[in-house]
Scaffold this active site. Structure first.
Site, PDB file in Angstrom:
ATOM      1  N   VAL A 122       8.626  -2.597  -3.304  1.00  0.00           N
ATOM      2  CA  VAL A 122       9.770  -3.042  -2.507  1.00  0.00           C
ATOM      3  C   VAL A 122      10.747  -3.787  -3.420  1.00  0.00           C
ATOM      4  O   VAL A 122      10.351  -4.668  -4.191  1.00  0.00           O
ATOM      5  CB  VAL A 122       9.338  -3.956  -1.345  1.00  0.00           C
ATOM      6  N   GLY A 146       0.793  -1.212   0.000  1.00  0.00           N
ATOM      7  CA  GLY A 146       0.000   0.000   0.000  1.00  0.00           C
ATOM      8  C   GLY A 146       0.825   1.261   0.000  1.00  0.00           C
ATOM      9  O   GLY A 146       0.351   2.325  -0.415  1.00  0.00           O
ATOM     10  N   PHE A 147       2.089   1.184   0.465  1.00  0.00           N
ATOM     11  CA  PHE A 147       2.917   2.377   0.554  1.00  0.00           C
ATOM     12  C   PHE A 147       3.943   2.481  -0.559  1.00  0.00           C
ATOM     13  O   PHE A 147       4.640   3.470  -0.662  1.00  0.00           O
ATOM     14  CB  PHE A 147       3.631   2.414   1.907  1.00  0.00           C
ATOM     15  N   GLY A 148       4.089   1.459  -1.383  1.00  0.00           N
ATOM     16  CA  GLY A 148       5.043   1.558  -2.475  1.00  0.00           C
ATOM     17  C   GLY A 148       5.611   0.207  -2.863  1.00  0.00           C
ATOM     18  O   GLY A 148       5.249  -0.837  -2.308  1.00  0.00           O
ATOM     19  N   ASP A 201      -1.659   0.325  10.634  1.00  0.00           N
ATOM     20  CA  ASP A 201      -1.883  -0.614   9.525  1.00  0.00           C
ATOM     21  C   ASP A 201      -1.360  -2.008   9.865  1.00  0.00           C
ATOM     22  O   ASP A 201      -0.657  -2.638   9.078  1.00  0.00           O
ATOM     23  CB  ASP A 201      -1.206  -0.087   8.257  1.00  0.00           C
ATOM     24  N   LYS A 258      12.305   0.190  -0.029  1.00  0.00           N
ATOM     25  CA  LYS A 258      10.901   0.563  -0.245  1.00  0.00           C
ATOM     26  C   LYS A 258      10.859   1.925  -0.915  1.00  0.00           C
ATOM     27  O   LYS A 258      11.360   2.916  -0.389  1.00  0.00           O
ATOM     28  CB  LYS A 258      10.138   0.598   1.077  1.00  0.00           C
TER      29      LYS A 258
END
Length: 570
Positions: free
Chosen positions: A301, A297-299, A410, A315
């Site tokens: 890897v 969800g954040f980018g 999260d 990341k």
């Protein structure tokens, strides 16, 4: 021709009337307009709405929709288990010929629209297994033909309206809504216990409704604001994802060479990276899509392998806010200072023109979601308990021993990473706050995370330590059962994993939730873990334990008593 038209003004009028008549004949029916309003309110789905087109004359050929063959009015709407995210809009009440409405097994949230009471021909109403909150509208008592009402496994609260009692055909289900009360479920409401000692005559139904509305007017306002906030949360989340894909997604094929040219720097925390900036940048310039090991969800890897054999996880977070720079750097420095045995170590970051590249320790065991649900080799009982304890200790450290304290926001199985010995490490802590809009509290949490979110977080968007505890409780149930929070086996019953636990508790069968393929299950520790899970997923935040208390209960009731390494930060 022009002189003819001037002599015949009525000719133009006739053409205009015919044109407007043709447009009117092609206009979408009122039922179709109501359904398009529903489609607009739903921000995420699995594609069920692809053939819902505004230019259609009626919605009778739309997926999930059924019409009367003569009147072309909508008589049923079946959209169960289609990953719908959003509120149920009031326009649904315009479908006044509707006989069956099936929306169970989705991620619908917000209040139940009182306008559903206008659908007086409704016979079946299935809304179980969502995140609906607030009170049950008294207008549901107007559904005189209603035979089945299933509202189980939501987060509804308040008294069940007496108006439902007059529905002679009704069979209702309310299980899994711990905030509900009323004689229908043999639960006495608190207001009912506060009757005057002189025993006045019982109020009429109208008096009851008016008094309840007076008391709860503030709550209704708060609920409305919370619904709008939750809608904005999901809408902005989807916009953010589309924006990134449109503006940055295609750049991935060029690797990092384009990004790193002209003005990139490496920031190392406390000498954690034993390499020069030149060495790291040189290695980054050789990376491309073949190095991708995951997308979250954040980018994205990437796997970063240095020449000396050391491996790191990289990341990549896109810069979507030009004013984020100094705040982001300051928060990253705080996260880089957090060291603990059960947390994934942030070693440093690369500040490139278009993104932040966060450098973490690489964990060869992958993430818990993959191990639980995608690999053939099953985790035995001892391994699962060890993972539960490690995740609890990592989260407890964030809550109680960091300064400032860190709320994860999260917690889920894909954010629990495992080393080669299946020791758990909590990852992505602090990133949700970094990517949050300070004014609107909108985060980048994706729709797939909804199964872990606490009810109050769904309504307000405000994260606390207790919302993390709820998510940990869901994670605990996932590890015990071997099933994701919204596994199909739960959805088929109109439930999520918390609703299924509540159902089994009511049947005194809670032990049945354990994964049948797990070897070495010990009944005593299973009972202790189930007791702990029930406390963590309580619908009332004040009833949930702190994470420090969770660790204490795990060590005293589940693990053989031994000195705690809770404060071990090595």
């Amino acid at each position: 021709m022009g002189s003819f038209l001037r002599k015949q003004p009525s000719f133009l009028l006739i053409l205009l009337i015919l044109h407007l008549g043709a447009r009117e004949a092609r206009a979408l029916s009122s039922d179709g307009e109501a359904l398009l309003a529903f489609k607009k309110a739903v921000t995420t789905s699995d594609g069920i709405f692809l053939n819902w087109r505004e230019q259609d004359v009626d919605p009778c050929n739309w997926k999930g929709v059924g019409c009367d063959s003569h009147t072309k009015r909508v008589v049923y709407l079946i959209l169960a288990n289609h990953k719908l995210v959003g509120p149920i809009p009031p326009e649904i009440g315009r479908l006044n010929q509707l006989q069956a409405l099936s929306l169970q097994g989705n991620s619908l949230y917000g209040s139940l629209p009182p306008e559903l009471g206008n659908c007086t021909k409704l016979q079946q109403l299935y809304l179980q297994g969502n995140y609906l909150s607030g009170h049950i509208p008294s207008e549901f008592g107007d559904l005189v033909e209603l035979g089945t009402l299933d509202l189980s496994s939501n987060t509804l609260s308040g008294s069940i309206p007496p108006s439902l009692d007059k529905l002679a055909k009704l069979t209702s289900f309310f299980i899994g809504n711990r905030g509900l009360c009323g004689k229908q479920i043999n639960s006495v409401c608190k207001d009912a216990l506060q009757s005057p000692s002189n025993g006045p005559l019982p109020p009429s139904a109208d008096d009851f409704i008016n008094r309840r509305n007076g008391k709860n007017s503030t709550r209704l306002v708060i609920s409305a604001v919370a619904t709008v906030g939750a809608l904005l949360l999901v809408a902005l989340m989807c916009f953010w994802g589309c924006f990134l894909y449109k503006n940055f997604g295609k750049k991935d094929i060029h690797g990092f060479r384009v990004e790193l040219c002209g003005g990139s720097s490496i920031v190392m925390f406390h000498g954690d990276l034993p390499y020069s900036t030149k060495e790291i940048l040189k290695k980054l310039e050789t990376m491309d899509d073949e190095n991708i090991i995951g997308v979250g969800g954040f980018g994205t890897v990437y796997k970063l392998a240095m020449d000396d054999g050391n491996v790191f996880a990289l990341k990549r977070i896109m810069k979507t806010n030009e004013g984020l720079g100094q705040f982001f750097d300051r928060e990253l420095e705080i996260l880089g200072s957090v060291k603990h045995r059960y947390l994934v170590n942030l070693r440093g970051y690369c500040n490139s023109p278009s993104s932040k590249l966060l450098i973490y320790d690489y964990l060869p065991g992958g993430n818990l979601d993959e191990v639980l649900h995608e690999k053939s080799e099953q985790l035995d009982w001892d391994a699962r308990i060890n993972i539960i304890l490690g995740a609890a200790k990592g989260l407890a450290y964030l809550h109680h021993d960091c300064s400032p304290r860190i709320i994860h926001r999260d917690i889920k199985s894909s954010n629990i990473l495992l080393d080669g010995n299946f020791e758990a490490r909590v990852s992505d802590f602090g990133l949700a706050k970094l990517l949050e809009d300070d004014k609107s509290h909108i985060t980048t949490i994706v729709a797939g995370t909804f199964g872990y979110l606490a009810p109050e977080y769904m309504q307000s968007g405000r994260a606390t330590e207790k919302t993390d505890v709820y998510s940990f409780g869901v994670l605990l149930l996932e590890i015990l059962s071997g099933k994701r929070p919204t596994d199909a086996s739960f959805i088929e019953k109109g439930l999520n994993i918390v609703g299924w636990l509540n159902f089994l508790v009511g049947e005194n069968r809670e032990r049945e939730i354990v994964d049948p393929y797990c070897e070495g299950v010990q009944i005593e520790t299973l009972d202790a873990l189930l007791s702990l899970a029930k406390q963590c997923v309580s619908s009332l935040p004040e009833e949930r334990p702190t994470m420090h208390r969770v660790v204490q209960m795990l060590e005293s009731d589940v693990i053989t008593p031994c000195p705690s390494d809770f404060y071990d930060s090595e």
